[in-house]
Each structure stands twice: as C-alpha cells, then as structure tokens.
Design a protein around this motif. Sequence first.
Motif, PDB file in Angstrom:
ATOM      1  N   MET A  70      10.403  -0.532   3.864  1.00 35.34           N
ATOM      2  CA  MET A  70      10.641  -1.483   4.931  1.00 35.34           C
ATOM      3  C   MET A  70       9.418  -2.390   5.057  1.00 35.34           C
ATOM      4  O   MET A  70       8.287  -1.936   5.087  1.00 35.34           O
ATOM      5  CB  MET A  70      10.875  -0.739   6.255  1.00 35.34           C
ATOM      6  CG  MET A  70      11.106  -1.668   7.416  1.00 35.34           C
ATOM      7  SD  MET A  70      11.746  -0.819   8.852  1.00 35.34           S
ATOM      8  CE  MET A  70      10.358  -0.930   9.944  1.00 35.34           C
ATOM      9  N   SER A  71       9.644  -3.686   5.140  1.00 35.49           N
ATOM     10  CA  SER A  71       8.537  -4.618   5.274  1.00 35.49           C
ATOM     11  C   SER A  71       8.294  -4.943   6.743  1.00 35.49           C
ATOM     12  O   SER A  71       9.172  -4.806   7.585  1.00 35.49           O
ATOM     13  CB  SER A  71       8.825  -5.899   4.495  1.00 35.49           C
ATOM     14  OG  SER A  71       9.852  -6.643   5.109  1.00 35.49           O
ATOM     15  N   ILE A  72       7.084  -5.386   7.014  1.00 37.27           N
ATOM     16  CA  ILE A  72       6.736  -5.835   8.358  1.00 37.27           C
ATOM     17  C   ILE A  72       6.915  -7.345   8.426  1.00 37.27           C
ATOM     18  O   ILE A  72       7.100  -8.007   7.401  1.00 37.27           O
ATOM     19  CB  ILE A  72       5.286  -5.443   8.742  1.00 37.27           C
ATOM     20  CG1 ILE A  72       4.271  -6.170   7.846  1.00 37.27           C
ATOM     21  CG2 ILE A  72       5.096  -3.947   8.691  1.00 37.27           C
ATOM     22  CD1 ILE A  72       2.847  -6.038   8.339  1.00 37.27           C
ATOM     23  N   ILE A  73       6.848  -7.861   9.626  1.00 40.50           N
ATOM     24  CA  ILE A  73       6.855  -9.309   9.815  1.00 40.50           C
ATOM     25  C   ILE A  73       5.464  -9.705  10.279  1.00 40.50           C
ATOM     26  O   ILE A  73       4.946  -9.162  11.256  1.00 40.50           O
ATOM     27  CB  ILE A  73       7.898  -9.755  10.854  1.00 40.50           C
ATOM     28  CG1 ILE A  73       9.308  -9.371  10.401  1.00 40.50           C
ATOM     29  CG2 ILE A  73       7.806 -11.273  11.074  1.00 40.50           C
ATOM     30  CD1 ILE A  73      10.381  -9.654  11.442  1.00 40.50           C
TER      31      ILE A  73
ATOM     32  N   GLY B 139      -1.028  -4.998  -0.956  1.00 36.23           N
ATOM     33  CA  GLY B 139       0.251  -4.464  -1.415  1.00 36.23           C
ATOM     34  C   GLY B 139       1.219  -4.142  -0.289  1.00 36.23           C
ATOM     35  O   GLY B 139       2.156  -3.358  -0.473  1.00 36.23           O
ATOM     36  N   VAL B 140       1.015  -4.751   0.873  1.00 34.52           N
ATOM     37  CA  VAL B 140       1.887  -4.504   2.023  1.00 34.52           C
ATOM     38  C   VAL B 140       3.099  -5.438   1.924  1.00 34.52           C
ATOM     39  O   VAL B 140       2.928  -6.659   1.881  1.00 34.52           O
ATOM     40  CB  VAL B 140       1.139  -4.759   3.352  1.00 34.52           C
ATOM     41  CG1 VAL B 140       2.070  -4.621   4.543  1.00 34.52           C
ATOM     42  CG2 VAL B 140      -0.059  -3.833   3.472  1.00 34.52           C
ATOM     43  N   PRO B 141       4.306  -4.886   1.905  1.00 36.23           N
ATOM     44  CA  PRO B 141       5.483  -5.761   1.884  1.00 36.23           C
ATOM     45  C   PRO B 141       5.674  -6.418   3.263  1.00 36.23           C
ATOM     46  O   PRO B 141       5.622  -5.748   4.291  1.00 36.23           O
ATOM     47  CB  PRO B 141       6.644  -4.821   1.553  1.00 36.23           C
ATOM     48  CG  PRO B 141       6.159  -3.451   1.877  1.00 36.23           C
ATOM     49  CD  PRO B 141       4.655  -3.475   1.823  1.00 36.23           C
ATOM     50  N   PHE B 142       5.864  -7.741   3.269  1.00 31.48           N
ATOM     51  CA  PHE B 142       5.987  -8.452   4.537  1.00 31.48           C
ATOM     52  C   PHE B 142       6.728  -9.760   4.341  1.00 31.48           C
ATOM     53  O   PHE B 142       6.841 -10.267   3.218  1.00 31.48           O
ATOM     54  CB  PHE B 142       4.601  -8.730   5.140  1.00 31.48           C
ATOM     55  CG  PHE B 142       3.835  -9.793   4.416  1.00 31.48           C
ATOM     56  CD1 PHE B 142       3.834 -11.110   4.860  1.00 31.48           C
ATOM     57  CD2 PHE B 142       3.110  -9.489   3.266  1.00 31.48           C
ATOM     58  CE1 PHE B 142       3.127 -12.097   4.180  1.00 31.48           C
ATOM     59  CE2 PHE B 142       2.403 -10.460   2.584  1.00 31.48           C
ATOM     60  CZ  PHE B 142       2.406 -11.763   3.037  1.00 31.48           C
ATOM     61  N   THR B 143       7.199 -10.277   5.441  1.00 29.12           N
ATOM     62  CA  THR B 143       7.669 -11.654   5.518  1.00 29.12           C
ATOM     63  C   THR B 143       6.832 -12.318   6.601  1.00 29.12           C
ATOM     64  O   THR B 143       6.328 -11.651   7.501  1.00 29.12           O
ATOM     65  CB  THR B 143       9.169 -11.747   5.890  1.00 29.12           C
ATOM     66  OG1 THR B 143       9.381 -11.070   7.124  1.00 29.12           O
ATOM     67  CG2 THR B 143      10.044 -11.138   4.809  1.00 29.12           C
ATOM     68  N   ALA B 144       6.665 -13.610   6.481  1.00 30.73           N
ATOM     69  CA  ALA B 144       5.851 -14.342   7.452  1.00 30.73           C
ATOM     70  C   ALA B 144       6.745 -15.238   8.296  1.00 30.73           C
ATOM     71  O   ALA B 144       7.634 -15.907   7.765  1.00 30.73           O
ATOM     72  CB  ALA B 144       4.794 -15.178   6.737  1.00 30.73           C
TER      73      ALA B 144
END
Length: 130
Positions: free
Chosen positions: A1-4, A20-25
């Motif tokens: 699960m990615s963070i925002i 390497g943190v999955p995220f959306t901006a």
Amino acid sequence: MSIILASQSASRTAMLSAAGVPFTAEPAHADEAALKAAMTGAAPRDVADALAELKALKVSARHPSRLVLGSDSLAVLDDGTILDKPRDRDDARDHLIRMSGKRHDLVSAAVIAENGRPVWRHVEAARMFV
C-alpha cells in the motif's frame, strides 16, 4: 500500500523515491500564509508542526482510508525570524545575504494522518551555517 504525500515538492518526492517508499503526490492547497499569520509569535517548531498537520489533514479529508504524509520546513534566523520561501531571485539573494556567515536552524516537521486525524508526528531542528 502506498502513502499519499501532501505535496509536490521535488525534494520531498526525491527523498521518498530514494528511500523506496511507494507513494503518490497530491498538493494540499493549504493556506499557509493564513496559518502563519494566526500563529504570529509561536515557536517555529510549533509553526512547522501546524503547517505539516494542516497539509496532511486537508489531503486526508479527500482520502480518509489512506495514510497521508504532510511536511514542512522553516529556515529560522538566530533572532527568531522565520524566512518564507523566496518569491523570486532577488528575494533568494536577500535570504542568502541574511544567512551568510551566520548560524540558523532548519526546522522540519512531518505528520501522518489517517481518517482525517493525525496518527504520528515528528519535529526536528538542524543547526546550519552558511
């Protein structure tokens, strides 16, 4: 699960990517000037924390089931003056002149929100010399 990430800051996106943190901006579109004005006289670390929380909560309201990271950094001169982001090159040059040969603090805050409320926060200051 990615963070925002409640920001589209190039430096913050680069840090999360490098870690390497999955995220959306997603920008928060927060009224930072109004919050700073309301907190006139407050400790810089409290201002940075409040700004980070404001951003996290604004985006969390749009995505309640997701973890949202809000952050902010303030440059603080030894006399307590908080330098805002430079508006243009002349303002940036003025900042550098004011900091040149002097110590200042970089106060950084991060707040993670979930379901419209803060669930984690951290504020730290780094002593800098230009």
